[in-house]
Motif scaffolding. Structure first.
Motif, PDB file in Angstrom:
ATOM      1  N   UNK A 220     -39.080 -76.130  16.911  1.00  0.00           N
ATOM      2  CA  UNK A 220     -38.861 -74.830  16.315  1.00  0.00           C
ATOM      3  C   UNK A 220     -39.486 -73.675  17.077  1.00  0.00           C
ATOM      4  N   UNK A 221     -40.319 -73.980  18.085  1.00  0.00           N
ATOM      5  CA  UNK A 221     -41.006 -72.930  18.841  1.00  0.00           C
ATOM      6  C   UNK A 221     -40.378 -72.658  20.207  1.00  0.00           C
ATOM      7  N   UNK A 222     -39.343 -73.400  20.563  1.00  0.00           N
ATOM      8  CA  UNK A 222     -38.734 -73.227  21.886  1.00  0.00           C
ATOM      9  C   UNK A 222     -38.287 -71.785  22.091  1.00  0.00           C
ATOM     10  N   UNK A 223     -37.616 -71.229  21.096  1.00  0.00           N
ATOM     11  CA  UNK A 223     -37.103 -69.858  21.214  1.00  0.00           C
ATOM     12  C   UNK A 223     -38.174 -68.805  20.967  1.00  0.00           C
ATOM     13  N   UNK A 224     -39.300 -69.201  20.375  1.00  0.00           N
ATOM     14  CA  UNK A 224     -40.338 -68.249  19.990  1.00  0.00           C
ATOM     15  C   UNK A 224     -41.511 -68.191  20.972  1.00  0.00           C
ATOM     16  N   UNK A 225     -41.556 -69.114  21.921  1.00  0.00           N
ATOM     17  CA  UNK A 225     -42.670 -69.161  22.868  1.00  0.00           C
ATOM     18  C   UNK A 225     -42.580 -67.994  23.850  1.00  0.00           C
ATOM     19  N   UNK A 226     -43.722 -67.374  24.098  1.00  0.00           N
ATOM     20  CA  UNK A 226     -43.752 -66.183  24.949  1.00  0.00           C
ATOM     21  C   UNK A 226     -43.521 -66.523  26.415  1.00  0.00           C
ATOM     22  N   UNK A 227     -43.104 -65.521  27.177  1.00  0.00           N
ATOM     23  CA  UNK A 227     -42.895 -65.696  28.614  1.00  0.00           C
ATOM     24  C   UNK A 227     -44.186 -66.082  29.314  1.00  0.00           C
ATOM     25  N   UNK A 228     -45.323 -65.556  28.832  1.00  0.00           N
ATOM     26  CA  UNK A 228     -46.612 -65.880  29.445  1.00  0.00           C
ATOM     27  C   UNK A 228     -46.920 -67.374  29.353  1.00  0.00           C
ATOM     28  N   UNK A 229     -46.639 -67.971  28.195  1.00  0.00           N
ATOM     29  CA  UNK A 229     -46.905 -69.399  28.009  1.00  0.00           C
ATOM     30  C   UNK A 229     -45.938 -70.229  28.842  1.00  0.00           C
ATOM     31  N   UNK A 230     -44.651 -69.838  28.874  1.00  0.00           N
ATOM     32  CA  UNK A 230     -43.686 -70.554  29.729  1.00  0.00           C
ATOM     33  C   UNK A 230     -44.139 -70.488  31.190  1.00  0.00           C
ATOM     34  N   UNK A 231     -44.629 -69.344  31.613  1.00  0.00           N
ATOM     35  CA  UNK A 231     -45.087 -69.183  32.998  1.00  0.00           C
ATOM     36  C   UNK A 231     -46.233 -70.139  33.303  1.00  0.00           C
ATOM     37  N   UNK A 232     -47.179 -70.269  32.376  1.00  0.00           N
ATOM     38  CA  UNK A 232     -48.310 -71.185  32.578  1.00  0.00           C
ATOM     39  C   UNK A 232     -47.826 -72.632  32.680  1.00  0.00           C
ATOM     40  N   UNK A 233     -46.905 -73.013  31.814  1.00  0.00           N
ATOM     41  CA  UNK A 233     -46.409 -74.391  31.828  1.00  0.00           C
ATOM     42  C   UNK A 233     -45.595 -74.672  33.090  1.00  0.00           C
ATOM     43  N   UNK A 234     -44.830 -73.684  33.547  1.00  0.00           N
ATOM     44  CA  UNK A 234     -44.081 -73.871  34.797  1.00  0.00           C
ATOM     45  C   UNK A 234     -45.021 -73.975  35.988  1.00  0.00           C
ATOM     46  N   UNK A 235     -46.128 -73.252  35.955  1.00  0.00           N
ATOM     47  CA  UNK A 235     -47.102 -73.334  37.052  1.00  0.00           C
ATOM     48  C   UNK A 235     -47.740 -74.717  37.107  1.00  0.00           C
ATOM     49  N   UNK A 236     -48.036 -75.277  35.941  1.00  0.00           N
ATOM     50  CA  UNK A 236     -48.573 -76.647  35.890  1.00  0.00           C
ATOM     51  C   UNK A 236     -47.532 -77.628  36.403  1.00  0.00           C
ATOM     52  N   UNK A 237     -46.292 -77.434  36.004  1.00  0.00           N
ATOM     53  CA  UNK A 237     -45.217 -78.310  36.451  1.00  0.00           C
ATOM     54  C   UNK A 237     -45.047 -78.257  37.968  1.00  0.00           C
ATOM     55  N   UNK A 238     -45.121 -77.059  38.552  1.00  0.00           N
ATOM     56  CA  UNK A 238     -44.998 -76.912  39.995  1.00  0.00           C
ATOM     57  C   UNK A 238     -46.127 -77.645  40.718  1.00  0.00           C
ATOM     58  N   UNK A 239     -47.344 -77.526  40.188  1.00  0.00           N
ATOM     59  CA  UNK A 239     -48.484 -78.213  40.794  1.00  0.00           C
ATOM     60  C   UNK A 239     -48.295 -79.728  40.730  1.00  0.00           C
ATOM     61  N   UNK A 240     -47.794 -80.222  39.594  1.00  0.00           N
ATOM     62  CA  UNK A 240     -47.538 -81.657  39.461  1.00  0.00           C
ATOM     63  C   UNK A 240     -46.473 -82.109  40.449  1.00  0.00           C
ATOM     64  N   UNK A 241     -45.453 -81.296  40.655  1.00  0.00           N
ATOM     65  CA  UNK A 241     -44.395 -81.633  41.619  1.00  0.00           C
ATOM     66  C   UNK A 241     -44.969 -81.746  43.025  1.00  0.00           C
TER      67      UNK A 241
END
Length: 274
Positions: A164-185
């Motif tokens: 239920x939070x997929x559409x409500x999550x802020x761009x800042x939080x998505x950015x942090x999670x994508x940065x973690x994902x990039x580091x893992x890659x």
């Protein structure tokens, strides 16, 4: 209700007993590793600690709640980097570990630091380290593991997000999670994701949890999550955590087991390819 569901599931269901036998008998083939390490990350209130509790409930056949959780999701209830093992029998534990982290929050000085999660993936962060939203973990801090072993490092990264939070999550939080994902890659660490609280997001699923992979709106949420995080849809799993239940349930277990099996097999592939 029929209009909310596809006639066939949009993901093939797994063989429950075969997958359960695999998880119960699993042992890492890499001799340098005693435990497959699975790191859970995601925003506050996603259900990271509850997912670990649900996995333990599945494997023990009774509902447990060892990892502390909180229904008030305004702030992260997990403050420490905690490693959880699951006892298999009186003399042994399952050979995989779940590492729980503080949740991501919108502002810079709130929630877990992205750099702390990166250090955890590399094995530098000790069990029990208390996250400080204002100051990230440093090499000079007590407990810092200067030379982590392969056993210390993370072998699977799992992003946890409430449906239920997929559409409500802020761009800042998505950015942090994508940065973690990039580091893992960059580290070669395999990445999966789980959408939790599917029953809360869509009431039709609450009494039809076995039809989760037939639900049209959940398929849309998976696709939206995939686009936002950049992870493939076939690496995103639906989960209902144990929260109000007092007994384990076969349909809930089936969703948890499907995600768990992929975590174990992905981590095993990573270790074997090193």
């Amino acid at each position: 209700m029929g209009r909310a569901f596809f006639s066939k599931p949009w993901r093939d269901t797994e063989n429950y007993q075969k997958d359960f036998d695999f998880v119960k008998s699993y042992k890492p083939r890499n001799q340098d590793v005693k435990h497959l390490r699975i790191l859970l990350h995601g925003p506050v209130g996603a259900g990271k600690s509850s997912f670990y509790n649900s996995v333990e409930s599945l494997l023990k056949g009774r509902v447990v709640g060892r990892a502390p959780t909180n229904t008030n999701t305004g702030k992260s209830f997990t403050l420490k980097y905690k490693a959880y093992t699951i006892q298999k029998d009186p003399d042994s534990f399952y050979p995989f570990i779940f590492n729980d982290t503080m949740g991501f929050e919108e502002k810079t000085n709130n929630g877990v630091h992205v750099e702390d999660v990166k250090l955890a993936m590399r094995g530098h962060v000790p069990d029990g380290y208390k996250f400080n939203p204002e100051v990230q973990f440093q090499e000079t801090d007590p407990g810092y593991k200067e030379h982590p072993t392969l056993d210390d490092r993370v072998h699977v990264l799992v992003c946890v997000m409430a449906a239920g939070l997929v559409s409500l999550t802020s761009d800042d939080v998505w950015k942090k999670m994508r940065e973690v994902r990039l580091a893992a890659s960059e580290m070669g660490i395999p990445q999966l994701a789980i959408l939790t609280k599917v029953d809360e997001a869509f009431p039709e699923v609450k009494t039809n949890i076995d039809k989760g992979y037939k639900h049209k709106c959940l398929k849309q949420k998976v696709d939206e999550f995939s686009m936002s995080l950049g992870i493939q849809p076939n690496c995103i799993f639906l989960v209902k955590n144990y929260q109000s239940e007092t007994n384990v349930n076969a349909d809930i277990n089936a969703l948890i087991l499907s995600a768990l099996k992929w975590m174990v097999t992905s981590g095993e592939d990573y270790l074997n390819n090193l």
